[in-house]
Design a protein around this motif. Structure first.
Motif, PDB file in Angstrom:
ATOM      1  N   GLU A   1       0.966  -1.011   0.080  1.00  0.00           N
ATOM      2  CA  GLU A   1       0.075  -0.015  -0.024  1.00  0.00           C
ATOM      3  C   GLU A   1       0.748   1.468   0.072  1.00  0.00           C
ATOM      4  OE1 GLU A   1      -3.182   0.102  -0.543  1.00  0.00           O
ATOM      5  OE2 GLU A   1      -2.898  -1.801  -0.776  1.00  0.00           O
ATOM      6  N   GLN A   2       2.101   1.179   0.886  1.00  0.00           N
ATOM      7  CA  GLN A   2       2.969   2.348   0.725  1.00  0.00           C
ATOM      8  C   GLN A   2       3.342   2.526  -0.738  1.00  0.00           C
ATOM      9  OE1 GLN A   2       6.322   1.834   3.475  1.00  0.00           O
ATOM     10  NE2 GLN A   2       7.411   3.140   2.155  1.00  0.00           N
ATOM     11  N   ALA A   3       3.924   1.641  -1.236  1.00  0.00           N
ATOM     12  CA  ALA A   3       4.380   1.746  -2.510  1.00  0.00           C
ATOM     13  C   ALA A   3       3.428   2.121  -3.472  1.00  0.00           C
ATOM     14  CB  ALA A   3       5.053   0.195  -3.263  1.00  0.00           C
ATOM     15  N   LYS A   4       2.176   1.734  -3.469  1.00  0.00           N
ATOM     16  CA  LYS A   4       1.152   2.362  -4.525  1.00  0.00           C
ATOM     17  C   LYS A   4       1.068   3.905  -4.331  1.00  0.00           C
ATOM     18  CE  LYS A   4      -1.507  -1.878  -4.999  1.00  0.00           C
ATOM     19  NZ  LYS A   4      -2.631  -2.738  -4.621  1.00  0.00           N
ATOM     20  N   ALA A   5       0.768   4.189  -2.854  1.00  0.00           N
ATOM     21  CA  ALA A   5       0.916   5.586  -2.541  1.00  0.00           C
ATOM     22  C   ALA A   5       1.936   6.474  -3.031  1.00  0.00           C
ATOM     23  CB  ALA A   5       0.548   5.739  -1.133  1.00  0.00           C
ATOM     24  N   GLU A   6       3.189   5.685  -2.889  1.00  0.00           N
ATOM     25  CA  GLU A   6       4.352   6.758  -3.472  1.00  0.00           C
ATOM     26  C   GLU A   6       4.200   6.856  -4.928  1.00  0.00           C
ATOM     27  OE1 GLU A   6       7.395   4.110  -1.798  1.00  0.00           O
ATOM     28  OE2 GLU A   6       7.414   5.165   0.058  1.00  0.00           O
ATOM     29  N   GLU A   7       3.719   5.819  -5.764  1.00  0.00           N
ATOM     30  CA  GLU A   7       3.684   5.922  -7.045  1.00  0.00           C
ATOM     31  C   GLU A   7       2.827   6.854  -7.559  1.00  0.00           C
ATOM     32  OE1 GLU A   7       4.453   5.380 -10.797  1.00  0.00           O
ATOM     33  OE2 GLU A   7       5.643   4.557  -9.391  1.00  0.00           O
ATOM     34  N   GLN A   8       1.360   6.801  -6.788  1.00  0.00           N
ATOM     35  CA  GLN A   8       0.447   7.780  -7.120  1.00  0.00           C
ATOM     36  C   GLN A   8       0.915   9.099  -6.953  1.00  0.00           C
ATOM     37  OE1 GLN A   8      -2.782   6.246  -4.647  1.00  0.00           O
ATOM     38  NE2 GLN A   8      -3.705   5.066  -6.092  1.00  0.00           N
ATOM     39  N   LEU A   9       1.647   9.389  -5.844  1.00  0.00           N
ATOM     40  CA  LEU A   9       2.278  10.908  -5.475  1.00  0.00           C
ATOM     41  C   LEU A   9       3.229  11.164  -6.539  1.00  0.00           C
ATOM     42  CD1 LEU A   9       2.884  13.024  -3.806  1.00  0.00           C
ATOM     43  CD2 LEU A   9       4.422  11.777  -2.532  1.00  0.00           C
ATOM     44  N   ARG A  10       4.184  10.349  -7.047  1.00  0.00           N
ATOM     45  CA  ARG A  10       5.128  10.493  -8.266  1.00  0.00           C
ATOM     46  C   ARG A  10       4.203  10.997  -9.504  1.00  0.00           C
ATOM     47  NH1 ARG A  10       8.165   6.638  -5.719  1.00  0.00           N
ATOM     48  NH2 ARG A  10       7.110   4.848  -7.172  1.00  0.00           N
TER      49      ARG A  10
ATOM     50  N   ASP B   1       3.893   1.375  14.121  1.00  0.00           N
ATOM     51  CA  ASP B   1       3.940   2.684  13.683  1.00  0.00           C
ATOM     52  C   ASP B   1       3.919   2.750  12.068  1.00  0.00           C
ATOM     53  OD1 ASP B   1       3.601   5.553  13.057  1.00  0.00           O
ATOM     54  OD2 ASP B   1       5.470   5.792  14.502  1.00  0.00           O
ATOM     55  N   VAL B   2       2.712   3.175  11.694  1.00  0.00           N
ATOM     56  CA  VAL B   2       2.373   3.325  10.197  1.00  0.00           C
ATOM     57  C   VAL B   2       1.898   4.776   9.770  1.00  0.00           C
ATOM     58  CG1 VAL B   2       1.328   1.037   9.669  1.00  0.00           C
ATOM     59  CG2 VAL B   2      -0.169   2.911  10.301  1.00  0.00           C
ATOM     60  N   SER B   3       2.396   5.976  10.466  1.00  0.00           N
ATOM     61  CA  SER B   3       2.273   7.111  10.187  1.00  0.00           C
ATOM     62  C   SER B   3       2.766   7.686   9.130  1.00  0.00           C
ATOM     63  CB  SER B   3       2.789   7.741  11.492  1.00  0.00           C
ATOM     64  OG  SER B   3       2.113   7.631  12.872  1.00  0.00           O
ATOM     65  N   GLU B   4       3.892   7.115   8.653  1.00  0.00           N
ATOM     66  CA  GLU B   4       4.541   7.594   7.320  1.00  0.00           C
ATOM     67  C   GLU B   4       3.945   7.136   6.225  1.00  0.00           C
ATOM     68  OE1 GLU B   4       7.187   9.394   6.989  1.00  0.00           O
ATOM     69  OE2 GLU B   4       7.277   9.586   9.196  1.00  0.00           O
ATOM     70  N   ARG B   5       3.268   6.162   6.058  1.00  0.00           N
ATOM     71  CA  ARG B   5       2.255   5.649   4.816  1.00  0.00           C
ATOM     72  C   ARG B   5       1.189   6.598   5.134  1.00  0.00           C
ATOM     73  NH1 ARG B   5      -0.914   0.548   5.680  1.00  0.00           N
ATOM     74  NH2 ARG B   5      -2.727   2.116   6.081  1.00  0.00           N
ATOM     75  N   LYS B   6       0.478   7.112   6.336  1.00  0.00           N
ATOM     76  CA  LYS B   6      -0.567   8.060   6.200  1.00  0.00           C
ATOM     77  C   LYS B   6      -0.284   9.366   5.665  1.00  0.00           C
ATOM     78  CE  LYS B   6      -3.676   5.264   7.584  1.00  0.00           C
ATOM     79  NZ  LYS B   6      -4.803   4.775   6.626  1.00  0.00           N
ATOM     80  N   ARG B   7       1.224   9.725   6.072  1.00  0.00           N
ATOM     81  CA  ARG B   7       1.404  10.971   5.521  1.00  0.00           C
ATOM     82  C   ARG B   7       1.773  11.082   4.062  1.00  0.00           C
ATOM     83  NH1 ARG B   7       4.146  11.745  10.986  1.00  0.00           N
ATOM     84  NH2 ARG B   7       5.559  10.385  10.547  1.00  0.00           N
ATOM     85  N   ALA B   8       2.006   9.972   3.434  1.00  0.00           N
ATOM     86  CA  ALA B   8       2.287   9.625   2.148  1.00  0.00           C
ATOM     87  C   ALA B   8       0.924   9.859   1.410  1.00  0.00           C
ATOM     88  CB  ALA B   8       2.813   8.498   1.478  1.00  0.00           C
ATOM     89  N   GLU B   9      -0.192   9.128   2.103  1.00  0.00           N
ATOM     90  CA  GLU B   9      -1.374   9.508   1.373  1.00  0.00           C
ATOM     91  C   GLU B   9      -1.865  10.822   1.451  1.00  0.00           C
ATOM     92  OE1 GLU B   9      -3.628   6.849   3.775  1.00  0.00           O
ATOM     93  OE2 GLU B   9      -2.632   5.235   2.740  1.00  0.00           O
ATOM     94  N   ARG B  10      -1.568  11.949   2.773  1.00  0.00           N
ATOM     95  CA  ARG B  10      -1.998  12.998   2.880  1.00  0.00           C
ATOM     96  C   ARG B  10      -1.205  14.085   1.836  1.00  0.00           C
ATOM     97  NH1 ARG B  10      -2.152  11.491   8.496  1.00  0.00           N
ATOM     98  NH2 ARG B  10      -0.074  12.422   8.690  1.00  0.00           N
ATOM     99  N   ALA B  11       0.026  13.695   1.421  1.00  0.00           N
ATOM    100  CA  ALA B  11       0.773  14.477   0.495  1.00  0.00           C
ATOM    101  C   ALA B  11       0.361  14.113  -0.809  1.00  0.00           C
ATOM    102  CB  ALA B  11       2.047  13.800   0.385  1.00  0.00           C
ATOM    103  N   LEU B  12      -0.078  12.947  -1.230  1.00  0.00           N
ATOM    104  CA  LEU B  12      -0.681  12.787  -2.583  1.00  0.00           C
ATOM    105  C   LEU B  12      -2.237  13.781  -2.551  1.00  0.00           C
ATOM    106  CD1 LEU B  12      -1.475  11.537  -4.992  1.00  0.00           C
ATOM    107  CD2 LEU B  12      -2.624   9.588  -3.989  1.00  0.00           C
ATOM    108  N   ARG B  13      -2.908  13.937  -1.549  1.00  0.00           N
ATOM    109  CA  ARG B  13      -4.154  14.815  -1.650  1.00  0.00           C
ATOM    110  C   ARG B  13      -3.701  16.227  -1.773  1.00  0.00           C
ATOM    111  NH1 ARG B  13      -5.890  10.938   2.116  1.00  0.00           N
ATOM    112  NH2 ARG B  13      -5.340  12.118   3.907  1.00  0.00           N
ATOM    113  N   GLY B  14      -2.746  16.522  -1.129  1.00  0.00           N
ATOM    114  CA  GLY B  14      -2.204  17.951  -0.946  1.00  0.00           C
ATOM    115  C   GLY B  14      -1.740  18.049  -2.650  1.00  0.00           C
ATOM    116  N   SER B  15      -0.855  17.356  -3.192  1.00  0.00           N
ATOM    117  CA  SER B  15      -0.401  17.513  -4.441  1.00  0.00           C
ATOM    118  C   SER B  15      -1.405  17.978  -5.546  1.00  0.00           C
ATOM    119  CB  SER B  15       0.482  16.334  -4.778  1.00  0.00           C
ATOM    120  OG  SER B  15       1.122  16.523  -6.018  1.00  0.00           O
ATOM    121  N   GLU B  16      -2.672  16.930  -5.210  1.00  0.00           N
ATOM    122  CA  GLU B  16      -3.690  16.999  -6.151  1.00  0.00           C
ATOM    123  C   GLU B  16      -4.615  18.327  -5.851  1.00  0.00           C
ATOM    124  OE1 GLU B  16      -4.621  15.255  -8.562  1.00  0.00           O
ATOM    125  OE2 GLU B  16      -3.758  13.251  -8.375  1.00  0.00           O
TER     126      GLU B  16
END
Length: 455
Positions: free
Chosen positions: A141-150, A392-407
């Motif tokens: 899930e983290q890898a998918k979020a990072e790819e969507q962010l890129r 602790d999965v906070s970093e994955r959640k931050r990645a998801e929030r970062a994606l929303r911010g980028s959008e």
């Protein structure tokens, strides 16, 4: 990363030692229950690379029952890229070094899974390697979020390169954090504005009273559009610029600065010159496997054990935690009642709870998202012990929030652009249209979205 692996080993050893402390009837069953509930795939190979231990998750990932992997040599359990990478790390492992890497593998069901792989040599008392711990953490899930962010950042960069506008951002003190290259050339007289407020820059045509009026609007945290003023460009010519902006607020509703767009309204052609950079290059990368925080509780939610990872996660030392209830440490009365009710439910049903995600706050006010599992240790029914394990999965959640911010930034630039912009599918469907584009074509937004086709 090494602390994580050591933490897992410590957990295993602690539970082995706990057989005497808790007077458990079956310490091996206890160990098996613990490792089968850890949200990781764990195995141990001896010095001859024969499997001596595997938790359920590791065996099932390999498509085998746990009993089928015990005693087998590693080349009969893993193959292909998995075996080649493992073998390549053997010299480092035999010298006492831990190996850590990411890998994409196919599980027993044929799904592609991204793994954080950790190989830890077992060297008792500094001697030669007696075996290797294998820990696999699923980060799909983290890898998918990072790819969507890129992908989102690539779309944002593509849009800004096509636009004649530039993106700018200020911090909560109204000082520039970043500004696009076109703005540097036109708006800022080739002087770096970072750390300055707009009214602190030179060579403008506005009076102090006009700047004061604009500054008052910003301090009221109001959005503004089409704020026009004249600047002297780097080539000495006078250029009129127009800027629009909106306030930013963090997740707590606190003012975090301004962001917006600017454009040169003197010339019609700035497309080749407008190269902006986003102030934040949002990346959400979890390079470290999260630590496993372990706590033991009695029926009343009183702490019996609190490991070092729990100290780091919650900001409370073990000496302070042991002997106290969660109500005395962190919980509100309502949270504490729910916690004790959950313990009672686990005791009554014998069924573990989790893994589930919850939001926690440390004693220092640091918020985190954790994946937790809670279960009852077997034995001692008159004095049961309940184990809570947090990852602790906070970093994955931050990645998801970062994606929303980028959008959100992508949409902000798209809607505020001074030129017509659209995104169309290969079958000529309109995916997104801004107001300027609709006006240029003479269609309403509703007509375009309804499927109007343009010859």
């Amino acid at each position: 990363a090494l602390l994580v692996l050591v933490g897992v080993a410590v957990i295993v050893l602690l539970f082995r030692l706990a057989g005497k402390q808790l007077q458990l009837a079956d310490s091996e069953a206890t160990l098996r229950l613990v490792v089968d509930n850890v949200p990781m795939k764990i195995a141990f190979y001896d010095a001859d690379l024969n499997c001596r231990f595997s938790n359920r998750a590791y065996a099932e990932f390999r498509g085998l029952p746990p009993s089928a992997v015990i005693g087998k040599p590693i080349e009969e359990i893993i193959s292909g890229d998995s075996w080649r990478e493992f073998r390549a790390h053997l010299p480092r492992l035999r010298s006492g070094e831990t190996a850590r890497y990411r890998a994409c593998r196919t599980d027993a069901d044929g799904r592609s899974v991204f793994l954080d792989v950790a190989l830890v040599p077992y060297l008792p008392a500094g001697g030669s390697m007696q075996g290797i711990f294998v820990l696999l953490h699923d980060i799909t899930e983290q890898a998918k979020a990072e790819e969507q962010l890129r992908a989102s950042e690539a779309r944002f960069r593509s849009l800004t390169e096509l636009s004649s506008d530039w993106y700018w951002e200020q911090d909560e003190q109204l000082r520039f954090r970043d500004i696009g290259d076109a703005g540097l050339r036109i708006d800022l007289h080739a002087r770096n504005p970072v750390g300055k407020a707009r009214w602190e820059l030179e060579d403008t045509n506005l009076s102090p009273a006009q700047w004061a009026e604009h500054r008052a609007m910003l301090e009221r945290h109001e959005s503004f559009r089409d704020f026009e003023f004249m600047r002297v460009a780097a080539d000495g010519t006078q250029r009129w610029v127009c800027v629009s902006g909106e306030p930013m607020f963090n997740e707590r509703g606190e003012f975090a600065g301004y962001r917006g767009v600017g454009k040169d309204i003197t010339a019609a052609r700035l497309a080749d010159e407008a190269r902006r950079t986003s102030e934040e290059r949002l990346r959400a990368t979890l390079d470290n496997t999260p630590g496993v925080a372990v706590q033991w509780f009695d029926r009343e939610g009183r702490v019996l054990y609190w490991n070092p990872a729990s100290e780091r996660l919650y900001g409370i030392a073990a000496a302070q935690a042991v002997g106290k209830t969660m109500l005395e440490l962190l919980h509100t009365p309502e949270q504490y009642r729910g916690f004790v009710e959950m313990i009672a439910g686990i005791e009554a049903s014998g069924t573990p709870v989790g893994p589930e995600e919850i939001e926690i706050r440390s004693i220092n006010g640091v918020e985190a998202t954790v994946l937790y599992t809670m279960f009852k240790l077997p034995g001692a029914p008159e004095d049961p012990v309940f184990v809570c394990m947090d990852v602790d999965v906070s970093e994955r959640k931050r990645a998801e929030r970062a994606l929303r911010g980028s959008e959100a930034r992508f949409r902000s630039v798209f809607e505020q652009a001074a030129v017509g912009m659209t995104l169309r599918a290969l079958d000529d469907r309109w995916i997104a249209i801004n107001d300027v584009f609709a006006r240029m074509l003479g269609y309403s937004m509703e007509e375009l979205h309804a499927g109007a086709r343009i010859n």
